[in-house]
Design an enzyme around this catalytic site. Structure first.
Site, PDB file in Angstrom:
ATOM      1  N   CYS B  86     -59.181  80.872  18.030  1.00 29.78           N
ATOM      2  CA  CYS B  86     -58.219  79.907  17.483  1.00 29.78           C
ATOM      3  C   CYS B  86     -57.695  78.981  18.588  1.00 29.78           C
ATOM      4  CB  CYS B  86     -57.107  80.647  16.749  1.00 29.78           C
ATOM      5  SG  CYS B  86     -56.207  79.596  15.604  1.00 29.78           S
ATOM      6  N   HIS B 200     -59.838  84.768  13.060  1.00 34.15           N
ATOM      7  CA  HIS B 200     -59.187  85.794  13.871  1.00 34.15           C
ATOM      8  C   HIS B 200     -59.780  87.189  13.622  1.00 34.15           C
ATOM      9  CE1 HIS B 200     -55.669  83.570  15.484  1.00 34.15           C
ATOM     10  NE2 HIS B 200     -55.819  82.821  14.402  1.00 34.15           N
ATOM     11  N   GLU B 202     -59.437  89.781  15.347  1.00 30.73           N
ATOM     12  CA  GLU B 202     -58.463  90.833  15.701  1.00 30.73           C
ATOM     13  C   GLU B 202     -57.492  91.123  14.557  1.00 30.73           C
ATOM     14  OE1 GLU B 202     -58.112  87.737  16.412  1.00 30.73           O
ATOM     15  OE2 GLU B 202     -56.032  87.150  16.704  1.00 30.73           O
TER      16      GLU B 202
END
Lengths: 79, 223
Positions: B86, B200, B202
């Protein structure tokens, strides 16, 4: 000395903010609008008396930080 | 594996990133933007998401000149693995470590949702645990994710298998999400050691929270 830097998306790179504003102007009845492009103006105050030197320095600022030359063009006006 | 996670003023995904890699059994270390050196014996540098320097001027444009980015550049130029997520992707393009640039989303909205992604190339150290053509479900959350590259650059990316992911439907067909050139969501550099993506991974570690597809993505670096 003052440098007026205008940064715009390059021609051919779609400008979503310009397009949205164009659409809004159309909706408001401003039907004669052909194109709208939105950029930013950066005003740099310089402690310099030499116009040529100032212009060269501001050009370097643009190439390094103020514009992303992958997508943006810039113009410099020294006053 | 030891992972360095960078932290700039305005970064906000550093703890999620640490959590993700620690959950997968790795050690992590936060690295402050003023640090001149990266920790020793690291296997990966992650430039996490957020809003470094308030996204002032352009997303990532100020962070790229921070002290730690000099160390990251030389680490990457010596073959070290770097992942930008990002805002991290934006910083890596601004730094010239990845080609192209990220513009404002076409619809001018901040887009925050789960999004299907199609794996375009997996012959790299990031997506090797994913199959080519596989569809992954990963959250996106960005205002400036509209990837731009000129035709010549796009051709190079395609020829060298540098396109990692495209926004897609559940069948893997490309869809327009933010206006990215050919729906690109992630790319790598020519030498395939620097990776950047807007989604994302994660944030996709538990199926109960929507998806655990991020696990296999991050595990790719274990090889």
């Amino acid at each position: 000395m003052t440098a007026i830097v205008n940064v715009f998306l390059k021609k051919g790179v779609l400008d979503p903010q310009g397009k949205a504003s164009h659409h809004a102007l159309d909706s408001l009845g401003f039907s004669e609008v052909k194109d709208v492009r939105i950029g930013k103006q950066i005003i740099v105050e310089l402690d310099s008396e030499d116009k040529e030197k100032a212009e060269a320095e501001v050009k370097e600022m643009c190439e390094t930080l103020l514009a992303n030359t992958v997508i943006e063009d810039y113009t410099i006006e020294i006053r | 594996m030891k992972v360095a996670v960078l932290r700039f003023p305005g970064t906000n995904c550093e703890f999620d990133t640490q959590y993700a890699f620690e959950k997968l059994g790795h050690t992590t270390e936060l690295v402050w933007h003023e640090d001149e050196k990266l920790p020793v014996d690291i296997d990966l540098v992650v430039v996490p998401g957020g809003f470094s320097y308030g996204d002032y001027l352009r997303s990532g444009s100020i962070a790229r000149f921070s002290t730690v980015m000099k160390a990251v550049s030389s680490y990457a130029n010596n073959g070290g693995k770097v992942l930008g997520i990002c805002n991290g992707f934006q910083i890596l393009t601004e730094a010239g470590l990845l080609p192209g640039a990220l513009k404002r989303n076409n619809n001018l909205h901040f887009i925050s949702k789960h999004q299907n992604l199609c794996v375009i190339n997996n012959d790299n150290d990031f997506l090797n645990k994913c199959k080519k053509g596989e569809v992954l479900n990963i959250p996106i959350a960005h205002a400036d994710g509209n990837y731009y590259i000129d035709d010549e650059g796009l051709k190079k990316l395609e020829e060298n298998n540098q396109i990692l992911l495209r926004y897609s439907d559940s069948e893997g067909n490309p869809v327009v999400v933010n206006g990215s050139v050919t729906s690109i969501a992630g790319i790598c550099n020519e030498t395939k050691n620097v990776f950047g993506l807007m989604p994302h991974p994660e944030r996709a570690l538990e199926s109960i929270l929507g998806s655990d597809d991020g696990v296999r993505m991050l595990q790719g670096f274990e090889n």
